[in-house]
Design a protein around this motif. Sequence first.
Motif, short mmCIF file in Angstrom:
data_model
loop_
_atom_site.label_atom_id
_atom_site.label_comp_id
_atom_site.label_asym_id
_atom_site.label_seq_id
_atom_site.Cartn_x
_atom_site.Cartn_y
_atom_site.Cartn_z
N ARG A 165 43.39 18.74 -60.53
CA ARG A 165 41.37 18.25 -60.69
C ARG A 165 40.96 17.17 -59.85
O ARG A 165 41.73 15.54 -60.63
N LEU A 166 41.02 16.64 -58.58
CA LEU A 166 41.30 15.52 -58.29
C LEU A 166 39.33 14.45 -58.27
O LEU A 166 38.70 15.39 -58.21
N ASN A 167 39.61 13.23 -58.97
CA ASN A 167 38.37 12.43 -59.30
C ASN A 167 37.53 12.43 -57.57
O ASN A 167 38.45 12.23 -56.87
N LEU A 168 36.20 11.84 -58.29
CA LEU A 168 35.18 11.82 -56.91
C LEU A 168 34.40 11.21 -57.81
O LEU A 168 34.20 11.01 -58.83
N ASP A 169 33.15 10.91 -56.98
CA ASP A 169 32.43 9.98 -57.60
C ASP A 169 30.96 11.18 -57.40
O ASP A 169 31.04 12.46 -57.22
N GLU A 170 30.46 11.31 -58.71
CA GLU A 170 30.17 12.10 -59.78
C GLU A 170 29.02 13.85 -58.75
O GLU A 170 28.28 12.34 -58.16
N PHE A 171 29.07 13.98 -58.73
CA PHE A 171 28.56 15.71 -58.31
C PHE A 171 28.50 14.89 -56.58
O PHE A 171 28.18 15.08 -55.75
N ALA A 172 29.59 14.16 -56.50
CA ALA A 172 30.21 14.04 -54.81
C ALA A 172 29.28 12.58 -54.12
O ALA A 172 29.22 12.72 -52.51
N MET A 173 28.50 11.98 -54.93
CA MET A 173 27.14 11.00 -54.27
C MET A 173 28.47 9.60 -54.57
O MET A 173 28.24 9.06 -55.97
N GLY A 174 28.45 8.60 -53.19
CA GLY A 174 29.18 7.87 -53.10
C GLY A 174 30.42 7.58 -52.44
O GLY A 174 30.35 8.26 -52.21
N SER A 175 30.68 6.57 -52.11
CA SER A 175 31.81 5.87 -50.58
C SER A 175 32.86 5.04 -51.62
O SER A 175 33.56 4.71 -50.83
N SER A 176 33.14 5.29 -52.78
CA SER A 176 34.11 4.57 -53.44
C SER A 176 35.21 5.60 -54.97
O SER A 176 35.99 4.46 -55.34
N THR A 177 34.45 6.23 -55.53
CA THR A 177 34.28 6.31 -56.39
C THR A 177 34.22 5.63 -57.68
O THR A 177 34.86 6.30 -59.03
N GLU A 178 33.52 5.45 -57.29
CA GLU A 178 33.33 4.15 -58.67
C GLU A 178 32.04 4.99 -59.43
O GLU A 178 32.19 4.13 -60.70
N ASN A 179 31.36 5.80 -59.16
CA ASN A 179 30.34 6.36 -59.90
C ASN A 179 31.11 7.98 -60.51
O ASN A 179 30.13 8.98 -60.74
N SER A 180 32.76 7.79 -60.46
CA SER A 180 33.16 8.98 -61.79
C SER A 180 33.26 8.63 -63.79
O SER A 180 32.58 7.71 -63.41
#
Lengths: 487, 492
Positions: free
Chosen positions: B124-139
């Motif tokens: 399972r690959l990381n992302l911004d929480e619920f795909a909201m963001g442009s940097s994956t800092e929001n995970s």
Amino acid sequence: MKYEAVIGLEVHVQLETNSKMFTRVPCGYGHEPNSLTDAVVLGLPGALPVMNLEAIEKSIKVGLLLGCKIADTCKWDRKNYFYPDMPKNYQISQFDQPICEGGEVEIEMPGDSPAVMGKHRIVQLTRIHLEEDVGKLTHFENDSLVDYNRAGSPLLEIVSEPDLYSPEETFAYLTSLRNSLIYTGISSCDMEKGQLRCDANISVRPVGTEKLGTKVELKNLNTISGVKNGVEYEIKRQIKAIEEGEEIFQETRRWNPEQRYTTPMRSKEMAHDYRYFPDPDLMPVKIEKEWIDRISKEIPEKPFDKQRRYMDDFNLPYSITSALCPDLKLCEYFEEVNKFTKNPRKIGNWVVNDLLRELSSRNKEQTKSISITDCPISPNDMAELIELIEKGTVSNNVAKELFPEMFSTSKSPSSLIKEKGLEVKSDESEIESHCEQAIQDDPDAVEKFKAGKEGAINALKGKVMKATRGQANPKVVDEILRRLLSN
Amino acid sequence: MSSSTLVEKTASELSDLLSKKDISSLEIAQACLTQIDRVDGQVHAFLHRDDTDFLAQAKASDERRGKGNLLGPLDGIPVALKDVISVKGQPLTAASKILQNYISPYDATVTRKLKEAGAVIGGRLNLDEFAMGSSTENSAYGPTRNPWDLNCVPGGSSGGSSAAVAAREAPLTLGSDTGGSIRQPASLCGVVGMKPTYGMVSRYGLAAFASSLDQIGPFSKTVEDAALLLEVISGHDPLDSTSFPSEVPSYTANLSNSQKPCVLGLPKEYFGEGMDDEVRNAVDLAVEFYRTQGHKIVEVSLPTTELAVPVYYVIATAEASSNLARYDGIRYTTRSEKAKNAIDVYAKSRGEGFGEEVKRRCILGAYGLSSGYYDAYYLRAQKTRTLIREDFNRVFKDVDAIITPTAPTPAFKFGEKSDDPISMYLSDIYTISTNLAGLPAISVPCGFTQRKLPIGFQLIGRAFEESSLLSIAHAYDREHKFGCVVPSLVKE
């Protein structure tokens, strides 16, 4: 000052479809809690709704029967609110483009007696829209339990104009609407199973004024009589409040059927902002004219139209048609019998009196009710019985005795008559000996008859019929008695 | 073949090696796991791994191959999925605390299609929480780092998907793109990323962010690999009402159709202020390449470009506010222990379970739908969205594809934009319009900055003409293959 009530009804009807409104899970009642669910019903991440075509067709059918304008596009909206009865926390519904607009329901008020037709009136509809039903919550002292079996079932909301003016009219409206809905075959409209539910918007105003009073929405009206009682109570409550100088608040109240009063649920200030918007998961679907045309071919005759036709074409009395016509299946049975023997009045009597009595007495004995569709007496046998009476093969009294047996055994009347040796007897020598015996046994009657009292002969006839177990041909008995007495 | 060589291969190369029986699927899977063990401590592309299941799938593929029952060119090739795409029996967190204990009970349609094609489904690959963001800092589970520079973001929201391909942890991955969430991280990580036409790939099983914009799409080293993966996951799905009933052509077979000259449009609004000079130069070179290949380059105008970001943030947040309402602490999400009553369960569970950006967007979206504001925000945004779509329709009368930079800048440093939502939102300025118009678009790597950070350009195509878009992209990629350049992190 005199007041009048103005009432509008919102009727929710569960459509009977093979599967739920937006997924393949079947609809059902009385199953183990939360067994009729899947990813879509439970609103799991990633689950998507897909529209149920059968539900759209059934909605169009209702719209056509009630004379609504059918929308050219079927569009879906989300109604957003936080409550555990909907796992997604929004309900898929129709906001600004209902599937049906306008339309009307014909109602009949009670006549002066059950034999007399009451006044008819047309009640206007505002709209009909389709939505998904919500789950069922059961509240306990500390916990609440949720059952999502009902969630996602197709639900039709039929909204009337504020065009009803008494509890009796409300009752008549609901009865007529229910009959029409059952006619279309979209639902059994069983209120006990929650297939038909009702909210009422009620206001009162001084008689003769136009402006509507402040409306109160009344919920939890779960039986047809509950609707009548609840509406009646709420009207009285509002009139009393106004007369005592109180203000009516726009609010939602709940009908408590056991204690028979209404209590406040929420005020206008507590009303939700549902943040309706078009559901991006569902594409609007065009309703083509050809589709509507095809469905319109399946629309049955409306109950009141049928009733008027029965009274005209078959010369049936109002009392028979008012028992026959609310039930489409019963009418179909009637017409089927009428194909075999053209005697609509007799058929009407037998169906409405004897057959309905048998059906309802069996329903009481058994847990599973017998409906006319699985009536053990075939239309053919029913017709045969009536013909046998007409031909004089069997007397009316014998036929009445025979009927329950036909019902319980499904045997044809001719075979039962033969089996039991119940044919009418016209053998003159045998009847003559019974007549002689009767004359001998009742000299009193003989004397009265000879003295010119015509009616006295009936006592003698009764004796002969009793002796022959009702099987003697009454015409023959009459002839022989008169011959013997004139000697 | 050594494990480090294997992970540098493209999916097509691996497929060839498998069919020649030079290698086994198990070897590929083991090589991926070795690479993940080696670099993911630094990159953090993965949120969850199930190595046993992963290796078992690879073995099953080898057995099929042994018996000659191959399911297609993807059989035996690992594909890892963004943690918003359901895989039966695997966790799905959407990088949110609120879903930390959720196991998906069903397969997404793309997952089913991958399994039917024999692909080996990875972690399972990381992302911004619920795909909201442009940097994956929001995970909620910590950011992913850019394999080209661990001090930089990988882009987002599909940062885990782009970083995993760049760090050679998986030859292929899937992401989702709502406003640029595939193309922007692809650009920042130096890999290929494609958003198909809205309706081309089923969304069934994709935890929704904004339903009218979300599309699942592939990440790969080459355009050829993207075509290979897209071919498998595309197609009509009766479980998704927004899925388009069209036949899927063979994208891989059509790849070399770009020989005939085509017309490429350069939208002048995309080459204005705010663009990094190095990005501009790299994209200019790509444009120049197409010109020298005999394609016609014309300037076009998309005047609604500046409206795209505001329109997007009204529509996407409105849909999100409703889509995310189900995460309420009642059934399968994490429930707050502090809740004392029903309202509390909602408020506290959501308050504790969601991160700042998710809360910001849910509030923003709910506001735009509120009674009294709906007409001014949501309805107006929808009308403007129609104008944006018409803009593209007009331009596509004269051009075959539109060429633009994918992102205004190369990868930026952690924290650089996270305190300024607007500047973060602007990193999607070149990608957002295509989601609003529903068009297919692909980001192709086209070089590096002096600091060795990747740059990508974007090609936007006509709706449902993925074939033509892929072949135009392939014409460039075949000659450059910047996606096959290995980051130093991998080489060390």
